[in-house]
Every structure is written in structure tokens, then in C-alpha cells.
Scaffold this motif. Structure first.
Motif, PDB file in Angstrom:
ATOM      1  N   ASN A   1     -87.785  68.596  18.282  1.00 11.43           N
ATOM      2  CA  ASN A   1     -87.870  67.312  18.466  1.00 11.43           C
ATOM      3  C   ASN A   1     -89.141  66.441  17.552  1.00 11.43           C
ATOM      4  O   ASN A   1     -89.619  65.541  18.135  1.00 11.43           O
ATOM      5  CB  ASN A   1     -88.446  67.063  19.983  1.00 11.43           C
ATOM      6  CG  ASN A   1     -87.522  67.587  20.915  1.00 11.43           C
ATOM      7  OD1 ASN A   1     -86.759  66.817  21.508  1.00 11.43           O
ATOM      8  ND2 ASN A   1     -87.510  68.699  21.388  1.00 11.43           N
TER       9      ASN A   1
ATOM     10  N   TRP B   1     -88.151  62.717  17.223  1.00 11.56           N
ATOM     11  CA  TRP B   1     -88.549  62.273  18.211  1.00 11.56           C
ATOM     12  C   TRP B   1     -90.125  61.898  18.507  1.00 11.56           C
ATOM     13  O   TRP B   1     -90.639  61.039  18.901  1.00 11.56           O
ATOM     14  CB  TRP B   1     -88.022  62.910  19.516  1.00 11.56           C
ATOM     15  CG  TRP B   1     -88.088  62.210  20.826  1.00 11.56           C
ATOM     16  CD1 TRP B   1     -87.512  61.319  21.407  1.00 11.56           C
ATOM     17  CD2 TRP B   1     -89.183  62.780  21.733  1.00 11.56           C
ATOM     18  NE1 TRP B   1     -88.004  61.021  22.576  1.00 11.56           N
ATOM     19  CE2 TRP B   1     -89.028  61.733  22.778  1.00 11.56           C
ATOM     20  CE3 TRP B   1     -90.197  63.554  21.749  1.00 11.56           C
ATOM     21  CZ2 TRP B   1     -89.887  61.923  24.051  1.00 11.56           C
ATOM     22  CZ3 TRP B   1     -90.869  63.671  22.830  1.00 11.56           C
ATOM     23  CH2 TRP B   1     -90.715  62.859  24.038  1.00 11.56           C
TER      24      TRP B   1
ATOM     25  N   SER C   1     -82.399  61.215  20.223  1.00 13.98           N
ATOM     26  CA  SER C   1     -82.276  61.743  21.361  1.00 13.98           C
ATOM     27  C   SER C   1     -83.260  63.010  21.322  1.00 13.98           C
ATOM     28  O   SER C   1     -82.947  63.784  20.604  1.00 13.98           O
ATOM     29  CB  SER C   1     -80.833  61.987  21.969  1.00 13.98           C
ATOM     30  OG  SER C   1     -80.094  60.873  22.018  1.00 13.98           O
ATOM     31  N   ARG C   2     -84.049  63.366  22.476  1.00 11.42           N
ATOM     32  CA  ARG C   2     -84.635  64.388  22.363  1.00 11.42           C
ATOM     33  C   ARG C   2     -83.755  65.637  22.915  1.00 11.42           C
ATOM     34  O   ARG C   2     -82.871  65.253  23.257  1.00 11.42           O
ATOM     35  CB  ARG C   2     -85.953  64.612  23.001  1.00 11.42           C
ATOM     36  CG  ARG C   2     -85.659  64.006  24.655  1.00 11.42           C
ATOM     37  CD  ARG C   2     -86.975  64.355  25.325  1.00 11.42           C
ATOM     38  NE  ARG C   2     -86.601  63.919  26.822  1.00 11.42           N
ATOM     39  CZ  ARG C   2     -87.818  64.583  27.793  1.00 11.42           C
ATOM     40  NH1 ARG C   2     -88.956  65.064  27.517  1.00 11.42           N
ATOM     41  NH2 ARG C   2     -87.511  64.158  29.053  1.00 11.42           N
TER      42      ARG C   2
ATOM     43  N   SER D   1     -74.444  54.802  32.522  1.00  8.19           N
ATOM     44  CA  SER D   1     -74.167  53.855  31.200  1.00  8.19           C
ATOM     45  C   SER D   1     -73.472  52.237  31.629  1.00  8.19           C
ATOM     46  O   SER D   1     -72.934  52.044  32.808  1.00  8.19           O
ATOM     47  CB  SER D   1     -73.063  54.253  30.425  1.00  8.19           C
ATOM     48  OG  SER D   1     -73.601  55.393  30.027  1.00  8.19           O
TER      49      SER D   1
ATOM     50  N   GLN E   1     -89.052  50.563  22.947  1.00  8.66           N
ATOM     51  CA  GLN E   1     -89.023  51.894  22.775  1.00  8.66           C
ATOM     52  C   GLN E   1     -90.517  52.535  23.600  1.00  8.66           C
ATOM     53  O   GLN E   1     -90.570  53.498  24.191  1.00  8.66           O
ATOM     54  CB  GLN E   1     -89.175  52.356  21.305  1.00  8.66           C
ATOM     55  CG  GLN E   1     -87.864  52.346  20.706  1.00  8.66           C
ATOM     56  CD  GLN E   1     -86.594  53.384  21.169  1.00  8.66           C
ATOM     57  OE1 GLN E   1     -87.200  54.531  21.383  1.00  8.66           O
ATOM     58  NE2 GLN E   1     -85.448  53.142  21.327  1.00  8.66           N
TER      59      GLN E   1
ATOM     60  N   SER F   1     -78.777  68.992  23.062  1.00 11.86           N
ATOM     61  CA  SER F   1     -78.067  68.818  24.448  1.00 11.86           C
ATOM     62  C   SER F   1     -78.767  69.418  25.586  1.00 11.86           C
ATOM     63  O   SER F   1     -78.443  69.275  26.901  1.00 11.86           O
ATOM     64  CB  SER F   1     -76.779  68.996  24.617  1.00 11.86           C
ATOM     65  OG  SER F   1     -76.504  70.298  24.514  1.00 11.86           O
TER      66      SER F   1
ATOM     67  N   LYS G   1     -75.139  60.877  34.003  1.00 11.60           N
ATOM     68  CA  LYS G   1     -75.233  59.931  33.042  1.00 11.60           C
ATOM     69  C   LYS G   1     -74.652  58.520  33.511  1.00 11.60           C
ATOM     70  O   LYS G   1     -73.547  58.236  33.705  1.00 11.60           O
ATOM     71  CB  LYS G   1     -74.286  60.165  31.762  1.00 11.60           C
ATOM     72  CG  LYS G   1     -74.955  59.197  30.358  1.00 11.60           C
ATOM     73  CD  LYS G   1     -74.163  59.353  28.894  1.00 11.60           C
ATOM     74  CE  LYS G   1     -74.260  58.824  27.958  1.00 11.60           C
ATOM     75  NZ  LYS G   1     -73.705  59.093  26.861  1.00 11.60           N
TER      76      LYS G   1
ATOM     77  N   THR H   1     -81.056  55.327  26.343  1.00  6.96           N
ATOM     78  CA  THR H   1     -80.672  54.811  24.972  1.00  6.96           C
ATOM     79  C   THR H   1     -80.332  53.412  25.325  1.00  6.96           C
ATOM     80  O   THR H   1     -79.967  52.963  26.218  1.00  6.96           O
ATOM     81  CB  THR H   1     -79.259  55.587  24.793  1.00  6.96           C
ATOM     82  OG1 THR H   1     -79.387  56.965  24.753  1.00  6.96           O
ATOM     83  CG2 THR H   1     -78.608  54.866  23.623  1.00  6.96           C
TER      84      THR H   1
ATOM     85  N   ASP I   1     -82.868  61.273  28.655  1.00  4.18           N
ATOM     86  CA  ASP I   1     -83.020  60.481  27.729  1.00  4.18           C
ATOM     87  C   ASP I   1     -82.561  59.161  28.111  1.00  4.18           C
ATOM     88  O   ASP I   1     -81.666  58.942  28.967  1.00  4.18           O
ATOM     89  CB  ASP I   1     -82.097  60.675  26.412  1.00  4.18           C
ATOM     90  CG  ASP I   1     -82.320  60.026  25.294  1.00  4.18           C
ATOM     91  OD1 ASP I   1     -83.322  59.528  24.857  1.00  4.18           O
ATOM     92  OD2 ASP I   1     -81.298  59.599  24.466  1.00  4.18           O
TER      93      ASP I   1
ATOM     94  N   LYS J   1     -85.761  56.790  16.590  1.00  4.49           N
ATOM     95  CA  LYS J   1     -84.748  56.377  17.805  1.00  4.49           C
ATOM     96  C   LYS J   1     -83.627  57.500  17.644  1.00  4.49           C
ATOM     97  O   LYS J   1     -82.701  57.260  17.444  1.00  4.49           O
ATOM     98  CB  LYS J   1     -84.120  55.059  17.565  1.00  4.49           C
ATOM     99  CG  LYS J   1     -85.235  53.976  17.582  1.00  4.49           C
ATOM    100  CD  LYS J   1     -84.379  52.717  17.335  1.00  4.49           C
ATOM    101  CE  LYS J   1     -83.429  52.368  18.662  1.00  4.49           C
ATOM    102  NZ  LYS J   1     -82.906  50.900  18.309  1.00  4.49           N
TER     103      LYS J   1
END
Length: 869
Positions: free
Chosen positions: A629, A632, A639-640, A481, A201, A610, A479, A137, A135, A637
Motif C-alpha cells: 500500500n 496509497w 485502491s488499497r 455503486s 480525497q 483485493s 459493493k 472510489t 475502499d 488515487k
């Protein structure tokens, strides 16, 4: 109940009142000591079983740690890794704490390539590993004031229209030049649309198909944008994100190249016209070769077409380079465009959620209105892509079923219902959905739109087996960020999180029994007592506040009664209070609270989407992936992913005892934050009670008890000193050194520096050249002398003095009584009962110890009782 209490009741992990001796028992001390040792043994068993359960989460820690090290080495390359990349012609950036937007884009692009091409490990072992971009974000897009075409800030058009002399987009007065004003408005609107949620997106989070928009092809990107975003101007600049400030010049170069190409084609045509008829025929055959013919030599292929074996020897035919160019051009046009770019790891045949997302997004973008849905014509075009057998005659009835409310639009909800009803009938591309890690995400948009926060979440898995029988043996989450330091600044603070998920289906059969024993021991040792204490807490607190003693009560009686009532707030049944010290009982209650919080966190994570299915998806897993999903798919918007429960039921292939084992483990013991590891640490602290019960080891808790007051005061003084230095360092060096830019950064840096971790304090320091670095070195020198050398040595002195005092039993008893009396007085004052001790206290006098060995504090208490009488 016997005088010494029930022996067998004392062996129970659940505290029973029948195990306690009578108050008048002559062996009360011995019985209490035995009960404390038995409870310690039960806690030791719990520690062993509990740790055994948690160790089953990863059956190969050496493998997961090796993969993590490889990921770290890729993001923080040393000289060896940098040399390896130089040899392979790869870029070698290093992840830093603070990065500007372009470096963020390069980092994301680098790791995304590693994920797609090397499965985040190495290309030589990619067949055993898979890496998926789970994902992306993006939060709070903020870039709307920069014209990337001319590489300068866009003007405030409204002010330009009224203020004379304000420079416009082309360094002219906008209020006098309507053309430039319109151009500025157009550019501002373009950037605003590019930095909108819908655009980001589509082209950044989801990414473009590289078969349509190749990597780095800005012209193809411009064409794609013009097709699906009609709100942008028709002359959308294809150099918006590339060649900043060179758009006009690059267009001139393109015109020149186009003219040269046309001239070359005209020249080639004239040469061809001058050839014989036979040569022109062979030229035509050469450009129409099939892929099978192209594998052979051009001469042989043409000869086979013509039936003439002497073609290669004809003196008037085309030269070898011309034939080779023609064959190459034809093969490029006829072969599958997927093959030269993507391997099988880039496609998931069973990812129906991704395929439906592509189908819906492409159709709604062409319609120009994402919220409205699709009209009948656009819906028909979309349906024919996956159900080509529908004809014009059957379409009206089909459309009526798709749009039951008859509002002449296909809403997202109706699209999902239609997809669910015909999911097994769709004719998808053979290779399936192109995964996110292999898509063109246009990372360069970061420098233009400057989102407040961006994160990319990857899953790296070790896959064993082939096809639907494959299983995931190891799964790591990565992850990345980036949070913008200040709005519109373009500088980002980096956060990297790498953690391991438990291996589903790899736990031994006895794990379920270990989990059962762990939950049982927790319940008997702390959970049941904690529940009873929580239920009775209001009543016990009320009794503590209502405590009132007669006027003739002594200090010892007041202290004993107060502590008994206060301990009932920690022990509602009052059984453990009679056997355990206060600090031990408080530790047990904290262990119970920590275990419940860890279980709640594990259950919360189990219900979050998750999980990303890796490998070939079966039918049940495909349906679970679709149902999990839906939001999605239609572009919301979110998370898948699917929840752990859905993954276990539909995708894991586990049954019976193994399914139950994984279900219990995931819902109780699996937590990303490692809270269960903290509970294990609290249990180890609880076991330290054994030190105080051992004659050979009791010096350790007694030393800590004697030193605790001074250590607490020292800690307060030390924190104040470090905080003061942090303020000075921030004020003096915060503007030029990242590690001292804020008070918390300075405090953290100086705290590490105090205990020998000096690398961060000298980050970016060049004292022999730069003046500010020299000043920093001087400041740290004074900090070393005052805080590290002098203050921290006081800490050692406090501990040594307490250790020496512990060897004197009379001194220890005196200090203990004084500490308990002082603590009781403060607590009584907090509960509004301070008058109970103030009226019974007498001025302390220095007097010799009693010959009988009675402590001084006890003698003072006796004198106070006598005076009161």
C-alpha cells in the motif's frame, strides 16, 4: 491395428487414432458408438470432479446466504424491518434504482453505520463478525457552480462584469457592486477547492477523525478545513454543507447563545463571590476532582480532599445540581475521548499503512502543497510524533539521512524509505489506526460536488478465534455503486453487487487431488487437442479455401470432402472428426475456450490488490500490508489492499499442503464472475449427446433439430415485434416512466412482461388516478393480446409439429438431408466454392418414393449423378 480398432485405446480420454476402426470394417458403426459412449462417461467423470472442486469454495452456503439476505433486508426494508427501525429510532430509507444525491448520501451513511456499529449483521452477534470499509472510489467531480451557503447558483462573474442588469449573488448588479462581485468570486473559488481531488480525497474518501471532527459538527469541520486548507478564505462558512440558506441567521443565533452564556457565567461568578471563603475553596476542589474521586459522590470526594466529613451537611455549600454539573464537566474533560464513541472493532493496531497515511496526509496538508513534499521544519514535527526521542542535537544528522539528495524537501519516496527503515521503532497510538468505516466521510459533499460515479466497497467477515490466532471463516463483499444519470443532474443510478469469496484454509485435504484430476482430465479431453488444432489452423484453413474437385464429382462426394476439410479446422489431428458429430466437436472446443478464459480471469484477480486483512495482523502481515500500500500511503488515487499471493504468504498462516491447495485454487478456480459455473453448464450441454444415442431419449434432440429452423425464424420475428413495441413505449411513455426511459430498458421490461414478470412494467403506475398510467395499462393490454397470447402460442405450435414429425423416420430423413444440403451450399458459397454444387444440381421434381425405402433426397442425388455422367 485390428479391424475393429484397439479396445484398450478406446478407453483413453485422449483420442487415439489406434482406437478407430478401418473404413472397410463391417463393425465400424458399433465401434464408433462404443467410442462415443466411453467419451461421454469420461465427460461425466469430469463434471463430477470439476463440480466437487468448485463446491469447496464455500463450506457454509447457508451462512453466506443468510448474511446476504440480512444485507438486502437492510437496504430494501420491508414493513417488518421498517417497524423495527421505527422502534429503535432509526431512519428507514429504501434503496431504489434512481436516487438523487441526498438519498445517495443517506444510503451510504446508513450502511456505513451498519458496518461500524453492527458489523453489517446485527449488534447482538457483532463479536463474531467484522465489517470493513475496503475502499471508496470517486470519479469526475463536476460540482462547481452552486453556492451552498445561499442555496442558489453562482453567477457567471465574467459575464456579470460586462453585462448590465445581470443579477449577482445577492440579487444586485454585480458590475456596479464590487463587494458582491468579490464575494461571488470568493464563493466560486471556495466551491472549486472543496470539489477538488485533494479536498475530496482527504475529507470524503479517507474521512476525518470523529475525535477531531465529530459527526454532524459543522463548526469543527470548518475549523479543520481552515487549518489544513489555507487556500480557503479565513471566514470559511461553517454552514456550507448544513442549514442551506440559513447561514446568516444561524450565526446570529450563535451570537445570542454566546451572550447568554457569558451573562450566566457573570451571574455565577457574582454568586460565588458572595459565598464564604470556605465555600469558594470547596467549589475549587470540586472542579479539580480526579476520575477516581468522580466515581464517588461529590460530597464524599470533596470531603476526602479537605479531610472534612461534614461537607455535605454545610448549609452554605453549593446545591446538589451545581455539584453534579461540575463533576460531569470535569469527567468529560478528563476521560479518554476515544472511549465513549468507539469500540475495539474500530481500531486496527497493526494497520501501519493507515497510520502512515494519516501521518503523511496531516503533515502535507498543513504544508499547503501536496506535490512538493515537506520542508525540514514540517518533517521534524512529523518525525517527533512517532519518534519523540529525537533531540535538537541529533536532528541535523537524522535529517541528512532522511533527505540524502540534499534538496531540502522530503519527497513521498524518501518518506516511504524512511518509514520502511524505522517501521519497528515507531511509537503509534495504543489503539492503532481508526478504520475507514468509523470515520466521518462527509457524505453531504455529494450534493455539492456531484461526482460522475461513486462506489463504496465493504468486506463482511465471520471471524473465529481471538487475537493473532483468529481466522476468517466467511468473507462477503458488498459493493454499492452510483452512476450519475446526466452530468450535473444530481440523479444517480444504483448498482448493488454482493458476492462471496472462498474461505481460506477451510478446504478438506483431498481438494488438491480433485484439482489435479480436473486439470488432467481437461488436458486429455480437450486442451491438448485444442492446442494442436490452434497450431494447425492456418494450414487447415488454407486447404479448405484451396479445395478443388474434378468435374465428374457428385454432390455427395463434394459434401463429404468439404465437411472433412472443414472439420479439420476444429480438429487438427482429425481423430475426433471420424467419431463425433460437428455440433458435439464444436461444443468441446467451446468448453476448452471457456475453461482457459475462466482460469485467466482467476489468475488476473489473484494478482489484484483485493484482500483486506481482518483481525490482528502479525509481523509478516504488517510488512506485507505496508509494502502493498505504498502508493496509497502517500495519497495517490489507488485502491488499497494486497494481492491474494501476498495474503497467502504473509497473513493466512497456511503451510505445506494447505498452502499449495489454496494457491492452486485461487489462481485457477476462484473467479468473481463465476465463469467456471458457465463452463460447468457447457459440459452439461456436451453430455446431452447421450440423449441422441439412447433409443428412449433420442426424440428430444431430433425434435429440436426439426424445429430449429422455424424456431430461429420465430425468434427473429419475436425480437422484431418486441423491439417495435419498445420503440413505441419509449416514445410515448419514456418521459414519465423510468422502466421505459430508454430503448434497452423498454425491451428488457417487455421481455420480462411476455413471460409473466409484470411488476417492473407497472412500476409507478396508478391507472385509477393518473392519466398517463391509464394509457400505459391500455398499451400493455394490446401488447398482451398480440404478443403474449397470439405470438407466443405459435412457439408451442412449432414444437408440437416438430415432435409429430419426428415420429415419421422417412420424413425425418428427408428433412435432415435437405438441411445438410442447404447448409453445405451456403458454406461453400461463403468459401467461394458455390460453383461446385450449382453445376451438379438438377431441378427438383415431385416423384413417388422408391419401393425399396430409399429417401427422396437420395434418389434425387442419384439422378443428378446419372445426368452428370
Amino acid at each position: 491395428m485390428s479391424e475393429d480398432g484397439s479396445f484398450w485405446a478406446g478407453l483413453s480420454p485422449y483420442a487415439l487414432s489406434s482406437s478407430l476402426p478401418a473404413d472397410s470394417s463391417s463393425k465400424k458403426g458399433e465401434v464408433i458408438l462404443r467410442l462415443r459412449w466411453i467419451r461421454i462417461y469420461w465427460w461425466l467423470i469430469l463434471l463430477l470432479v470439476y463440480s466437487g472442486v468448485l463446491l469447496q469454495s464455500n463450506n457454509n452456503r447457508a451462512l453466506s446466504s443468510g448474511v446476504r439476505f440480512e444485507i438486502i433486508e437492510q437496504l430494501f426494508p420491508d414493513w417488518n424491518k421498517a417497524a423495527e427501525r421505527t422502534r429503535d429510532g432509526e431512519i428507514s430509507p429504501s434503496l431504489k434504482e434512481i436516487l438523487h444525491a441526498d438519498d445517495v448520501a443517506v444510503t451510504l451513511s446508513l450502511y456505513n453505520d451498519l458496518c461500524a456499529n453492527q458489523a453489517s449483521t446485527h449488534s447482538s452477534i457483532k463479536d463474531s463478525w467484522e465489517c470493513k470499509l475496503f475502499d471508496i472510489t470517486v470519479k469526475q467531480l463536476s460540482g462547481e457552480a452552486w453556492d451552498a451557503t445561499t442555496n442558489r447558483a453562482l453567477p457567471d462573474v465574467d459575464q456579470d462584469a460586462v453585462m448590465i442588469g445581470k443579477r449577482g449573488i445577492l440579487e444586485t448588479k454585480a458590475n456596479k457592486n464590487k463587494t458582491n462581485k468579490d464575494l461571488a468570486l470568493q464563493r466560486r473559488e471556495e466551491v472549486r477547492q472543496i470539489c477538488s481531488d485533494n479536498f475530496f480525497q482527504s475529507h470524503f474518501v479517507l474521512g476525518d477523525d470523529p475525535r477531531v471532527v465529530p459527526m454532524g459538527d459543522s463548526k469543527a469541520f470548518a475549523r479543520a478545513v481552515a487549518e489544513v486548507h489555507p487556500g480557503l478564505d479565513a471566514i470559511f462558512d461553517q454552514y456550507l454543507l448544513h442549514n442551506h440558506g440559513m447561514g446568516k441567521m444561524m450565526r446570529v443565533i450563535d451570537d445570542i447563545n454566546r451572550t447568554v452564556k457569558e451573562m450566566q457565567e457573570d451571574h455565577a461568578q457574582k454568586v460565588l463571590d458572595g459565598l464564604s471563603t470556605r465555600a469558594r475553596k470547596r467549589r475549587h476542589l470540586l472542579t479539580e476532582l480526579s476520575p477516581e474521586d468522580a466515581n464517588s459522590s461529590p460530597a464524599t470526594a470533596v470531603a476526602a480532599k479537605e479531610g472534612d466529613g461534614d461537607f455535605a451537611n454545610q448549609s452554605g455549600d453549593l446545591n446538589e445540581s451545581s455539584r453534579g454539573a461540575a463533576v460531569h464537566e470535569h469527567v468529560t474533560q478528563t476521560k479518554d475521548p476515544q472511549e465513549p464513541q468507539f469500540g475495539s472493532g474500530c481500531f486496527d493496531p497493526g494497520d501501519v499503512a493507515g497510520l502512515l497515511r494519516d501521518l503523511w496526509t496531516k503533515s502535507t496538508q498543513v504544508s499547503g502543497n501536496l506535490d512538493w513534499g515537506l520542508d525540514e521544519q514540517k518533517a521534524k514535527i512529523m518525525v517527533l510524533e512517532v519518534l519523540p526521542n529525537i533531540t535538537n542535537e541529533t536532528w541535523p544528522a537524522y535529517w541528512k539521512k532522511m533527505n540524502p539528495n540534499g534538496d531540502m524537501k522530503l519527497s513521498p519516496e524518501e518518506f516511504l524509505d524512511w518509514a520502511a527503515a524505522h517501521l519497528g521503532q515507531f511509537q503509534w497510538p495504543i489503539r492503532g489506526y481508526l478504520n475507514s468505516e468509523c470515520r466521518n466521510h462527509h457524505w453531504g459533499l455529494l450534493s455539492l460536488c456531484k461526482p460522475q460515479e461513486i462506489s463504496a466497497f465493504y468486506q463482511v467477515a465471520f471471524v473465529h478465534g481471538v487475537g493473532i490466532n483468529s481466522s476468517v471463516l466467511q468473507r462477503l463483499n458488498v459493493k454499492l455503486s452510483f452512476t450519475q444519470v446526466a452530468p450535473y443532474s444530481g440523479w444517480y443510478r444504483t448498482t448493488l453487487r454482493i458476492f462471496n469469496q472462498s474461505c481460506l484454509g477451510r478446504k478438506p485435504p483431498y481438494t488438491i487431488y480433485l484439482m489435479g484430476v480436473t486439470i488432467l482430465l481437461f488436458s486429455l479431453l480437450v486442451l491438448l487437442d485444442s492446442l494442436a488444432t490452434l497450431i494447425m489452423l492456418p494450414i487447415n484453413l488454407m486447404n479448405t479455401f484451396r479445395m478443388d474437385l474434378p468435374s465428374h464429382a457428385s454432390v455427395q462426394e463434394i459434401q463429404k470432402d468439404f465437411w472433412m476439410k472443414l472439420m479439420q479446422t476444429l480438429d487438427g489431428r482429425g481423430v475426433l472428426t471420424q467419431a463425433l458429430p460437428t455440433i458435439v466437436l464444436l461444443t468441446e472446443r467451446l468448453v476448452a475456450l471457456g475453461f482457459l478464459c475462466a482460469c485467466a480471469q482467476a489468475a488476473r484477480e489473484a494478482f489484484q490488490p483485493s484482500m483486506l486483512p481482518i483481525g490482528v495482523l502479525g509481523e509478516k502481515c504488517t510488512w506485507a500490508w505496508f509494502n502493498g500500500n505504498k502508493e496509497w500511503i502517500v495519497g495517490q488515487k489507488v485502491s488499497r489492499g494486497i494481492t491474494m499471493r501476498s495474503y497467502l504468504d504473509s497473513c493466512s498462516g497456511l503451510e505445506g499442503q494447505m498452502w499449495m491447495t489454496e494457491l492452486l485454487f485461487q489462481f485457477i478456480f476462484e473467479d468473481e464472475g463465476c465463469f467456471h459455473a458457465l463452463v460447468v453448464g457447457a459440459i452439461m450441454c456436451r453430455l446431452l449427446e447421450a440423449f441422441s444415442l439412447s433409443d428412449r431419449l433420442k426424440w428430444l434432440p431430433r425434435t429440436l433439430f426439426l424445429a430449429k429452423t422455424k424456431l430461429l425464424n420465430f425468434l427473429i420475428a419475436y425480437v422484431c415485434l418486441v423491439a417495435g413495441f419498445s420503440l413505441l413505449m419509449t416514445l410515448y411513455f419514456g418521459d414519465i416512466f423510468q422502466q421505459f426511459s430508454t430503448l434497452d430498458e423498454s425491451f428488457y421490461t417487455l421481455l420480462l412482461y411476455s413471460f409473466g414478470v409484470t411488476d417492473r412494467a407497472f412500476l409507478g403506475c396508478q391507472p385509477d388516478i393518473e392519466r398517463g398510467s391509464f394509457h400505459l395499462q391500455c398499451a400493455l393490454f394490446f401488447y398482451t393480446v398480440f404478443v403474449v397470447t397470439i405470438i407466443l402460442n405459435m412457439f408451442t405450435t412449432i414444437v408440437i409439429d416438430a415432435f409429430a414429425a419426428e415420429g415419421d423416420p422417412e420424413r425425418y430423413e428427408k428433412i435432415y438431408q435437405e438441411e445438410m444440403h442447404s447448409l453445405t451450399t451456403r458454406l461453400l458459397q461463403m468459401f467461394g466454392k458455390g460453383h461446385l454444387t450449382s453445376r451438379t444440381m438438377v431441378p427438383r421434381q415431385t416423384r413417388p418414393r422408391q419401393a425399396t425405402g430409399e429417401s427422396e433426397s437420395a434418389a434425387d442425388g442419384a439422378e443428378g449423378e446419372k445426368t452428370e455422367g
